[in-house]
Design a protein around this motif. Structure first.
Motif, PDB file in Angstrom:
ATOM      1  N   ARG A 153       0.987  -1.136  -0.155  1.00 36.33           N
ATOM      2  CA  ARG A 153       0.166  -0.113   0.052  1.00 36.33           C
ATOM      3  C   ARG A 153       0.749   1.332   0.033  1.00 36.33           C
ATOM      4  O   ARG A 153       0.216   2.141  -0.293  1.00 36.33           O
ATOM      5  N   VAL A 174     -10.658  11.244   1.049  1.00 39.89           N
ATOM      6  CA  VAL A 174      -9.536  10.141   1.212  1.00 39.89           C
ATOM      7  C   VAL A 174      -9.008   9.966   2.738  1.00 39.89           C
ATOM      8  O   VAL A 174      -9.108  10.953   3.662  1.00 39.89           O
ATOM      9  N   ASP A 175      -8.907   8.742   3.039  1.00 38.93           N
ATOM     10  CA  ASP A 175      -7.888   8.321   4.318  1.00 38.93           C
ATOM     11  C   ASP A 175      -6.910   7.588   3.841  1.00 38.93           C
ATOM     12  O   ASP A 175      -6.899   7.149   2.831  1.00 38.93           O
ATOM     13  N   GLU A 177      -6.289   4.577   4.212  1.00 39.59           N
ATOM     14  CA  GLU A 177      -6.570   3.250   3.781  1.00 39.59           C
ATOM     15  C   GLU A 177      -7.027   2.865   2.305  1.00 39.59           C
ATOM     16  O   GLU A 177      -7.091   1.987   1.931  1.00 39.59           O
ATOM     17  N   ARG A 178      -7.282   4.140   1.708  1.00 34.50           N
ATOM     18  CA  ARG A 178      -7.731   4.004   0.340  1.00 34.50           C
ATOM     19  C   ARG A 178      -6.838   4.520  -0.508  1.00 34.50           C
ATOM     20  O   ARG A 178      -6.863   4.760  -2.000  1.00 34.50           O
ATOM     21  N   GLU A 343     -13.276   2.414  -2.121  1.00 31.73           N
ATOM     22  CA  GLU A 343     -13.131   1.216  -1.163  1.00 31.73           C
ATOM     23  C   GLU A 343     -13.075  -0.327  -1.774  1.00 31.73           C
ATOM     24  O   GLU A 343     -12.114  -1.194  -1.663  1.00 31.73           O
TER      25      GLU A 343
END
Lengths: 493, 493
Positions: A153, A174-175, A177-178, A343
């Motif tokens: 990632r 956005v965070d 994790e994406r 996601e």
């Protein structure tokens, strides 16, 4: 003594000119010298070498050194050693194809006097000192595991810094994790489209709509993955999204279009922004048809007439992949880009990327994270915005003085401008520019081969590329190369 | 006032809790707050917003600020503005799928107490200070053009430093012109095999022979490019090259084998070197059949019982592709590898890589060049050689004390050892290790699915991975997990 015996005193070190003068241990020097002799045919295949004791005595080396060297060359396959028949040059080592001469550097095309090709930021502006300072802080703070296998990632430090920056500066929802980090826009496209035979990619299927003018290189990545590209027309409001919505096919051929690649902030290369109604229409289309928007935000930070318009992605993060990199904002030497993904696409893109980070330098990721988090990235963007704005202004001013019949179209933004030309004059203008020592491209270079919209004549002028001191001369040369005003002077026959 | 009118005093800023406390300009804060309100459904689609003058008065902001914010949100597609009907929330913006809560971090498997997985150098040993010093010198010395588009061959500084190092340390016959820099071994394989749908690769065609034990990940890259892999047997002299030569087919199926992927310095994972006669036989085969040898020199620098044996590539640079990277020698965080190519393959690999450097960080390339040229790379290798040698010695000593019936096979080299186990005990030994909190793999993990050679039971123990302070405990735990000596204690049922 057998006839194939090499008298070491006579042959080796004399005729053979074993060169024992190099650097390194005596053993290493001898190995190299013997290898060279075999390689160059001075020691022919099958030749028996003197016993190591003799050669040691002849060369004034320790016996162990020579024995070791023989053993090494046997292990490497240059020599063979058989009980009772001594050490010989292996039969298998072929003579060299040609003498080992230093090779001339391959001819590269001479650099143009004035480089106005689009696509590259001002290389002289790379913030070396600030970058090194960030690297120092980042490497000091990094945990040891950062130097082990990398998370595909991307480093969490970078994804957090990017999430904060993109929310703040580009209106992206956005965070960390994406976000998936990659080595640039082309890598992002390959992860999305790569197909089973490629870099592990193939998350999306085609056909995909693209803008009628765009980077051929990007279209080629899609097409080489078996994804047909379908051109959308462009007008003064940007890409004609309604062509997508019309029956959800474009011009009725083949399967339904699955997505669209757009440059909403600053259409590349023609230079307009995507109109608000078109932005919303694109999202509507994606929702209604399960389609996907790829938002290429290649120069979104560089807007000179107003604050940059936020990303389309903010309207619907589940139907837009937002794509960015530092290639325009900082330097293409830093091979870092990012995908902000719906996601549901995150697992597939990670699977395409692989179990470990195999692409983007983790050291650069850590450094960029610190560079952004410490505010240096914003500072650099502000500095470059001023610099590019001033270059654009100089270009516009020069045009209005020397070629008032030709204007820079599109919004005041980015790293390039498009000079609209009278119909039919583009090819000759590109040639005229080349005569002036200017490298640049015409709009025709960027046109989709299947585009049906009317052609437009224009020059794509990258004003970020020349060194600062050379920019004025480049603009002067460009003005000399532009076609004359037909209204007053008449066109060329 | 129309009924859909929102009374700003009543609704906006009160019920709506427009959060105007964030950082940034007032304009940016207001935009963010309005976006959030639309996003979260607090401002429903179709809702008419108050005139900007009213909202400005209510919120104590300048009128321009609010007008600007409205214009921005219209440009982004959140709001629509029509003559005569005011500013409304766009109908198209759907309510969020779910409340915007902070997401829990995705569950990742718990780290094992003792990580003895092969493949990773000691992350704690990364030479941060020396690397930063090299980066400082490299960035100071780099010409401006280094920060522009990169040469797909890689930086000339790095290719020169590598050519010198590989000649000196690995006996590779190389000059800078036949090196292509990439982002690691997997990238190198993709460039060679990538196929038309991939990362632009597809220089080589299959089938390709591989060793019966090897990294499944590498086989998968070939197979995902449509290249069938054919297993070669292994014996005490390494890969059975004669299986290639026997009629130039392996087991008579399908088309002729076009090449072979080998780990000559240290067979991975079983641990022996390729015997001299096999090295020469491989070159003979390649010459006779127009075949190609891919030499994976993944840990060639790390030999503890003697000087490392030079590369097979030295025997015939026109029939061997030599592949290396810094992933084992330095860190996988530095995404740099290299191909040393037969001259005739250089153009095709460059074409596969693309017109510009799109992969390996140019900053890391410059730094690595300086790191090598300044002697720091050699110094680091020497240091790590001592460290890994001592770890291997500790492992061997612990085995001879606690499990004398089990020995580490293969040469004293590399970053891993193979512990041979009694037949049929491997799977239970891997499980027993897991019970002790140890992560490691059995030989079965590495076996080619079509291999026909006899199976061997063994554990592949990566001794480079644990932190220095944790290594003793990891070895103790490993000894506890090993199967008992059947001769004395009898096997498990």
């Amino acid at each position: 003594m057998p006839d194939s015996w090499v008298n070491s005193a006579e042959r080796i070190g004399t005729d053979l000119h074993l060169d024992l003068s190099g650097t390194g241990s005596r053993r290493a020097v001898l190995i190299r010298a013997l290898r060279d002799a075999v390689r160059e045919g001075r020691l022919a295949p099958g030749t028996r070498l003197p016993p190591y004791r003799s050669l040691a005595a002849d060369l004034g080396l320790a016996r162990n050194t020579v024995a070791d060297a023989y053993a090494e060359l046997v292990a490497e396959g240059w020599l063979t050693a058989r009980q009772g028949s001594g050490t010989r040059v292996a039969e298998r080592v072929a003579p060299p194809k040609r003498p080992r001469l230093p090779k001339p550097a391959p001819a590269r095309p001479a650099a143009p006097a004035y480089n106005l090709l689009q696509g590259t930021p001002d290389a002289a502006s790379f913030p070396r000192t600030a970058w090194l300072a960030a690297a120092r802080r980042a490497l000091a703070a990094a945990p040891n595991e950062a130097f082990g296998p990398g998370d595909p990632r991307g480093r969490i430090e970078l994804r957090r810094a990017l999430a904060d920056y993109l929310t703040r500066a580009r209106g992206v929802r956005v965070d960390a994790e994406r976000i998936v980090v990659c080595s640039g826009f082309a890598h992002a496209l390959r992860l999305l489209f790569g197909g089973s035979r490629g870099a592990g990619g193939g998350v999306l299927r085609g056909p995909f709509a693209v803008e009628s003018y765009g980077l051929g290189f990007h279209r080629e990545i899609l097409e080489s993955s078996g994804v047909r590209t379908v051109p959308l027309g462009l007008d003064e409001q940007g890409a004609r999204i309604e062509e997508l919505a019309d029956g959800a096919r474009v011009r009725g051929e083949g399967p339904r279009v699955r997505g669209v690649l757009l440059t909403p902030a600053h259409q590349f290369p023609t230079g307009g922004p995507l109109h608000a109604s078109r932005r919303a229409a694109a999202v509507d289309w994606a929702r209604a048809h399960g389609g996907l928007i790829l938002e290429d935000d290649y120069d979104g930070e560089f807007r000179y007439d107003r604050e940059p318009v936020g990303a389309v992605q903010g309207l619907d993060p589940e139907h837009v992949v937002y794509l960015g990199s530092v290639s325009k904002s900082l330097s293409p030497a830093v091979r870092i880009g990012w995908l902000v993904l719906p996601e549901q696409l995150v697992p597939a893109v990670l699977a395409a990327k692989g179990e470990r980070e195999a692409w983007a330098s983790v050291l650069d990721q850590l450094t960029l994270a610190e560079f952004i988090a410490s505010g240096q990235y914003d500072r650099h963007i502000r500095r470059m915005r001023q610099r590019y704005r001033s270059r654009r202004d100089r270009l516009v001013a020069a045009l209005s003085e020397h070629a008032p019949h030709i204007t820079a179209t599109g919004i005041a933004a980015g790293l390039h401008a498009v000079l609209r030309l009278p119909p039919g004059t583009e090819a000759s203008a590109v040639k005229a520019a080349a005569w002036q020592g200017i490298a640049l491209e015409g709009l025709a270079q960027f046109r989709h081969p299947a585009a049906t919209m009317p052609t437009a004549d224009g020059l794509v002028v990258g004003y970020s590329t020349p060194a600062e001191h050379a920019y004025g001369a480049a603009v002067d040369a460009l003005c000399r190369a532009l076609p004359p005003d037909e209204r007053y002077e008449g066109g060329a026959p």
